[in-house]
Enzyme design. Sequence first.
Site, mmCIF file in Angstrom:
data_model
loop_
_atom_site.group_PDB
_atom_site.id
_atom_site.type_symbol
_atom_site.label_atom_id
_atom_site.label_comp_id
_atom_site.label_asym_id
_atom_site.label_seq_id
_atom_site.Cartn_x
_atom_site.Cartn_y
_atom_site.Cartn_z
ATOM 1 C CB SER A 9 -0.910 0.008 1.229
ATOM 2 O OG SER A 9 -1.643 1.211 1.289
ATOM 3 C CG HIS A 34 -4.080 -1.065 -2.057
ATOM 4 N ND1 HIS A 34 -5.124 -1.755 -2.622
ATOM 5 C CD2 HIS A 34 -4.627 -0.290 -1.088
ATOM 6 C CE1 HIS A 34 -6.249 -1.433 -2.016
ATOM 7 N NE2 HIS A 34 -5.983 -0.534 -1.083
ATOM 8 C CG ASP A 36 -5.551 2.992 0.330
ATOM 9 O OD1 ASP A 36 -6.498 2.254 0.025
ATOM 10 O OD2 ASP A 36 -4.577 2.608 1.010
ATOM 11 C CG MET A 38 -8.509 7.709 1.961
ATOM 12 S SD MET A 38 -7.767 7.631 3.602
ATOM 13 C CE MET A 38 -6.708 6.193 3.432
ATOM 14 C CG HIS A 67 -9.633 0.959 -1.462
ATOM 15 N ND1 HIS A 67 -9.221 0.677 -0.174
ATOM 16 C CD2 HIS A 67 -10.997 0.990 -1.427
ATOM 17 C CE1 HIS A 67 -10.285 0.542 0.597
ATOM 18 N NE2 HIS A 67 -11.366 0.735 -0.132
ATOM 19 C CG MET A 69 -11.556 3.913 1.047
ATOM 20 S SD MET A 69 -10.318 3.740 2.359
ATOM 21 C CE MET A 69 -8.816 3.914 1.376
ATOM 22 C CG MET A 138 -12.505 -2.123 3.800
ATOM 23 S SD MET A 138 -10.858 -1.723 3.135
ATOM 24 C CE MET A 138 -10.128 -0.840 4.527
ATOM 25 N N GLY A 143 -9.792 4.517 6.351
ATOM 26 C CA GLY A 143 -9.494 5.919 6.556
ATOM 27 C C GLY A 143 -8.074 6.195 6.987
ATOM 28 C CG ASP A 176 -6.676 -2.339 2.504
ATOM 29 O OD1 ASP A 176 -5.657 -2.267 3.210
ATOM 30 O OD2 ASP A 176 -7.141 -1.374 1.872
#
Length: 223
Positions: A9, A34, A36, A38, A67, A69, A138, A143, A176
């Site tokens: 990640s 990965h 992320d 957010m 991913h 979010m 998850m 977060g 994850d």
Amino acid sequence: MIKPLIAPSLLAADFANLQRDLDLINRSEADYLHFDVMDGVFVPNISFGFPLLKAVHEHCQKPLDVHLMITDPDRYLEAFAEGGASIIHVHYEACPHLHRTLSRIRELGCQAGVALNPHTPVAGLIDVLEQIDVILIMSVNPGFGGQAFIPHTIQKIAGLKQFLLANQCSALIEVDGGVSLSNAQSLLNAGADMLVAGSSVFNAPDPSVAITQLKNSHLPSLA
């Protein structure tokens, strides 16, 4: 048993030395990176956007596992596909028209992933299984990186595996949150196919060795 797919990640990388860490990932046995995203609304944090995705895509030789979010991910699917995503995960909890969203991801040439928060049951996926390539479980509340693994995740993965087999669905199971050598074999035994690892990789003395160890965590000698 087939070796698991490993996706370090980026959230746990050293942002002041990002090129170095990307080079490390390129040389490693990692299968994906990965990424992320957010928005500070769906989750209480803000992370990466399109400029960083473009830069990472230019320098990373591994496929990008993106991913999202975020709320209203449909607005941005095309941009993330154009930015280099190989897999795009949207959250079940953020998509009122999930069938349409997943279909659009595939139309854009990406694999379609659905992420489930720890409290979300897997049974809600029954009507969209044909549109799913990867299910992201998850194992922490989304977060923030570095959170403690939720033990119930192992039972949830085992249930999901049986659910997929019963419905003749070949979607991969990705995990994850809090993944490390201490729980990797249990996750794989439960049915996981792909492990996302942040802190346990980038905080290791040698991240490349940590990736290799996770890659071989299906072996009894590393239990």
